[in-house]
Design a protein around this motif. Structure first.
Motif, short mmCIF file in Angstrom:
data_model
loop_
_atom_site.label_atom_id
_atom_site.label_comp_id
_atom_site.label_asym_id
_atom_site.label_seq_id
_atom_site.Cartn_x
_atom_site.Cartn_y
_atom_site.Cartn_z
N SER A 217 0.86 -1.19 0.00
CA SER A 217 0.00 0.00 0.00
C SER A 217 0.89 1.23 0.00
N ASN A 219 1.35 5.54 -0.19
CA ASN A 219 0.80 6.88 0.00
C ASN A 219 1.92 7.89 -0.24
N ASP A 224 -3.49 8.59 -1.30
CA ASP A 224 -3.45 7.14 -1.44
C ASP A 224 -3.27 6.78 -2.91
N LYS A 227 -2.71 0.01 -4.53
CA LYS A 227 -1.90 -1.20 -4.37
C LYS A 227 -0.83 -1.29 -5.45
N SER A 299 2.55 -3.13 4.15
CA SER A 299 2.13 -4.42 3.60
C SER A 299 1.66 -5.31 4.74
#
Length: 335
Positions: A217, A219, A224, A227, A299
């Motif tokens: 993940s 950011n 965001d 994935k 993760s």
């Protein structure tokens, strides 16, 4: 007082006592290529009447630099980091990026510059590349020959390099997590003494056979990104083995350049690895390029991260930039 290296045409060593040289060699560094250049550089400097000392302990380096900046008797200090990327990073972390002297608000460039200015005084670091990759020295064109190092001491220019912090640990060139970091982790566990590029052969093969490219993940600057399976952030456009992964990274723009490999299947992961080796990875539609000052990667599974080629730990990782944090002395650019 003006730094003597701000005037490019001046020879820093013409004024007696104006510059002190500390040659820092890490006690943990291997034999390396060109180690004979260190005593040769020391001899050349002594013949010119320059005060020079060879230092191989971090505490000693810190003490000598602090003494110089406190009493003001030695003028400016140039620390020659004689070794590989690890030795250079250790010197810069000790002098500019430790808990005591690094900026407390990385998101505020003016705060960073003010804090670094107060802590570093009249000090710059010059890389003398004696390691395996020497990424930073290669980028700026600094050679290991004692005559070339002496030329940079006398006539080089100051470059205020950005740095990064990853979970509080400083780095100068890159911070990555995913496949390549797993290779570095295995190399870290296997390492015994000095390494070469061939030392990575077994870790690379093992990682190719075992790594499953777990989902990450990402950011960037509070946004965001979603994935992905592999994240690489660069302060400079260099990587081991001569690979050009992010050719547009600049070391003085206050930003990190981020390469994001999106798909997490084994087939896609192997395609990314092949793309990097052939230099075609940036043409793939599932490879993103971003820029930012703050990065967070997480993760649900154990995933390694590496900093400047050294194993850093396991995710999560939080990265921030430190603009203009490291004063480097580099070869003068012909105009």
């Amino acid at each position: 007082m003006h730094f003597i290296w701000e005037i490019e045409t001046m020879d820093r060593l013409t004024q007696q006592g104006s510059t002190r040289i500390l040659i820092f060699t890490s006690p943990k560094a291997g034999s390396g290529t060109g180690r004979e250049q260190v005593p040769r550089l020391e001899t050349l400097l002594c013949e010119l009447g320059v005060e020079v000392r060879v230092v191989n302990q971090v505490d000693q380096l810190r003490r000598l630099v602090n003494e110089d900046t406190a009493d003001g008797e030695h003028g400016d200090t140039i620390v020659v980091a004689a070794g590989g990327d690890g030795t250079l990073s250790l010197a810069c972390a000790t002098l500019f990026l430790s808990d005591q002297n690094r900026p407390q608000s990385p998101e505020d460039p003016s705060s960073s510059l003010a804090e670094v200015g107060r802590s570093s005084g009249h000090v710059a670091v010059l890389p003398m590349p004696l390691g395996t990759e020497n990424l930073l020295a290669r980028h700026f064109g600094q050679l290991a020959d004692a005559d070339d190092v002496l030329r940079t001491i006398r006539h080089g220019q100051l470059f205020k390099l950005d740095a990064g912090l990853a979970n509080g640990k400083p780095f100068l060139v890159m911070a990555t997590c995913g496949f390549d970091a797993e290779v570095v982790r295995e190399m870290h566990e296997r390492r015994q003494g000095h390494i070469s590029r061939f030392s990575y052969l077994v870790p690379v093969v093992n990682t190719l056979l075992r790594y499953r490219f777990p989902k990450l993940s990402l950011n960037v600057d509070g946004k965001d990104i979603g994935k992905c399976c592999w994240v690489m952030s660069f302060n400079l456009p260099k990587y081991g083995g001569g690979l050009k992964i992010e050719p547009n990274a600049l070391g003085d723009d206050g930003l990190l350049d981020v390469i994001v490999f999106e798909r997490g299947s084994i087939a896609s992961g192997l395609r990314y690895v092949a793309g990097i080796w052939t230099g075609r990875h940036l043409n793939a539609k599932d490879v993103k390029r971003l820029q930012g000052t703050t990065i967070r990667v997480d993760s649900r599974r154990p995933v390694a991260y590496q900093l400047d080629g050294d194993f850093g730990g396991q995710l999560p990782i939080e990265i921030t930039t430190l603009p203009a944090a490291v004063p480097l002395l580099i070869p003068a650019v012909d105009k």
